[in-house]
Write a protein that holds these residues in place. Structure first.
Motif, mmCIF file in Angstrom:
data_model
loop_
_atom_site.group_PDB
_atom_site.id
_atom_site.type_symbol
_atom_site.label_atom_id
_atom_site.label_comp_id
_atom_site.label_asym_id
_atom_site.label_seq_id
_atom_site.Cartn_x
_atom_site.Cartn_y
_atom_site.Cartn_z
ATOM 1 N N ALA A 131 1.731 -3.789 -8.594
ATOM 2 C CA ALA A 131 2.017 -2.363 -8.413
ATOM 3 C C ALA A 131 1.941 -1.608 -9.742
ATOM 4 N N LYS A 132 2.380 -2.256 -10.809
ATOM 5 C CA LYS A 132 2.337 -1.611 -12.118
ATOM 6 C C LYS A 132 0.906 -1.413 -12.612
ATOM 7 N N ALA A 133 -0.022 -2.233 -12.121
ATOM 8 C CA ALA A 133 -1.417 -2.155 -12.561
ATOM 9 C C ALA A 133 -2.221 -1.118 -11.779
ATOM 10 N N ALA A 134 -1.584 -0.455 -10.820
ATOM 11 C CA ALA A 134 -2.297 0.467 -9.937
ATOM 12 C C ALA A 134 -1.895 1.916 -10.208
ATOM 13 N N ALA A 157 7.323 -4.253 -1.466
ATOM 14 C CA ALA A 157 8.390 -4.300 -0.468
ATOM 15 C C ALA A 157 9.438 -5.331 -0.841
ATOM 16 N N GLY A 158 10.678 -4.941 -0.685
ATOM 17 C CA GLY A 158 11.790 -5.865 -0.814
ATOM 18 C C GLY A 158 12.454 -6.061 0.537
ATOM 19 N N VAL A 199 11.750 -0.378 -0.420
ATOM 20 C CA VAL A 199 10.357 -0.454 -0.880
ATOM 21 C C VAL A 199 10.274 0.296 -2.207
ATOM 22 N N ALA A 200 9.772 -0.383 -3.223
ATOM 23 C CA ALA A 200 9.610 0.237 -4.541
ATOM 24 C C ALA A 200 8.269 0.951 -4.615
ATOM 25 N N ILE A 201 8.286 2.174 -5.095
ATOM 26 C CA ILE A 201 7.082 2.977 -5.269
ATOM 27 C C ILE A 201 6.806 3.132 -6.763
ATOM 28 N N TYR A 202 5.603 2.707 -7.171
ATOM 29 C CA TYR A 202 5.206 2.792 -8.576
ATOM 30 C C TYR A 202 4.128 3.863 -8.734
ATOM 31 N N ARG A 203 4.258 4.631 -9.811
ATOM 32 C CA ARG A 203 3.241 5.612 -10.172
ATOM 33 C C ARG A 203 2.733 5.300 -11.568
ATOM 34 N N ILE A 228 12.722 3.468 -1.932
ATOM 35 C CA ILE A 228 12.922 4.220 -0.695
ATOM 36 C C ILE A 228 13.299 3.278 0.442
ATOM 37 N N GLU A 229 13.829 3.858 1.499
ATOM 38 C CA GLU A 229 14.100 3.088 2.711
ATOM 39 C C GLU A 229 12.778 2.807 3.424
ATOM 40 N N LYS A 230 12.723 1.720 4.147
ATOM 41 C CA LYS A 230 11.474 1.348 4.809
ATOM 42 C C LYS A 230 11.027 2.393 5.829
#
Length: 364
Positions: free
Chosen positions: A320-323, A329-330, A334-338, A346-348
């Motif tokens: 995710a960090k490379a994108a 997803a945990g 759910v972790a959102i990477y920018r 966030i919640e699923k």
């Protein structure tokens, strides 16, 4: 410890083969033009609403030419309306009856495909070529192993690729007899090895642009794999000016697969790349459905964007960090990477709305 070889930079593909250039309804093919993507409708051409709808779907997906079968008078009669209403150059696919080729030319078709195995006598071909030359319409000589003329039967038993090449060369000579040179050639078989050999051999003796394809390739997965197995070899050698991945499926998949192949070889910009984990027992979301949804939402993104869809926390954060946009997803969140940084958790049940929002952001 064995020394690791140093990185060697360079192009994935050999330089493109120098071919003559033709124009298909104003879209260049061959020469310095990019490798063009095309497909073919599966509808009855005489069913104008259905055919027009499919042409528009293919054009929206990125098809630069669309071929329609012209196998009867009803199909020929439909051409003027199709040509008037569609937004992409149309190619008329002709077998057996040269009069249908003449009708397609009179309708204003952008290109003809004729099959030298069944189009008929040389005088018919010369007649079609003369009219096509007057109209400025190019012709593709479409050689198929499965429909070679009987004169090549003995040769085909011993040398299938050679028989296809000989058929193409003989038809080129027939066209050249009336001064016609706006041509392309395809050499197709259901055997990818025969396709590779035939195209290589033709490339050594002619500057005519090549349309690549494996005919009767198969269903979505098998057909895509077999087609790419042949075409990527040729394209990496600089051979090929336009491609069609032939599938027993929705032809929009042909266009999508072609762009993915060309993008992977560095030959065309295609779609934003969606990286998705192969799934296993660790995943905490439906990765298959999620990745498919992301591909759908990301279709209009620039080709250099990367979105990562990961189903667990093992490889998820790293990918995710490379994108440009990453989803990891945990168990409960759910972790959102920018752009390589964790943006929020966030919640699923928020994921669909957040995806739409984040992908729209990438379009700006």
């Amino acid at each position: 410890m064995k020394e690791i070889p140093q990185h060697v930079s360079g192009p994935v593909c050999a330089p493109r083969r120098k071919t003559r250039q033709i124009s298909v309804g104003g879209v260049t093919l061959g020469g310095d033009a990019p490798v063009r993507v095309q497909s073919m409708t599966t509808t009855k051409t005489g069913d104008v609403p259905a055919t027009l709808q499919q042409i528009k779907e293919l054009a929206t997906a990125g098809a630069e030419f669309v071929r329609v079968t012209v196998n009867d008078q009803e199909a020929a009669d439909a051409l003027p309306q199709l040509i008037y209403e569609c937004n992409v150059p149309l190619v008329a696919d002709i077998h057996y009856d040269h009069k249908l080729a003449l009708a397609a030319l009179n309708a204003g078709i952008a290109k003809l495909r004729i099959n030298p195995g069944n189009i008929g006598r040389k005088e018919y071909v010369r007649e079609v070529a003369t009219v096509a030359m007057d109209r400025g319409v190019p012709i593709r000589i479409g050689v198929n192993k499965g429909s070679l003329h009987k004169r090549y039967a003995e040769m085909a038993e011993l040398d299938p690729a050679g028989a296809m090449v000989q058929s193409a060369v003989d038809e080129l000579e027939t066209l050249a007899a009336v001064g016609f040179e706006d041509v392309a050639v395809s050499l197709k078989s259901s055997d990818p090895k025969e396709v590779i050999e035939a195209c290589r051999r033709f490339a050594k003796i002619s500057d005519v642009p090549q349309h690549l394809g494996v005919t009767e390739a198969g269903t979505l997965l098998a057909g895509t794999s077999i087609s790419i197995a042949a075409m990527s070899v040729l394209l990496s050698e600089g051979i090929g000016d336009t491609v069609r991945i032939s599938l027993a499926d929705d032809p929009v998949h042909e266009v999508t697969a072609a762009y993915h192949m060309l993008q992977s070889l560095g030959l065309r910009d295609g779609y934003a790349r969606v990286v998705a984990c192969p799934t296993c027992g660790r995943v905490e979301v439906d990765v298959v459905a999620l990745a498919s949804r992301v591909e759908e939402l990301a279709r209009d993104l620039p080709a250099d964007k990367v979105i990562s869809v990961m189903g667990c926390i093992v490889n998820g954060p790293g990918e995710a960090k490379a994108a440009d946009l990453g989803i990891a997803a945990g168990r409960t969140k759910v972790a959102i990477y920018r752009d390589g940084e964790l943006h929020r958790n966030i919640e699923k049940d928020e994921l669909e709305a957040v995806l739409v929002e984040e992908i729209e952001r990438l379009k700006k």
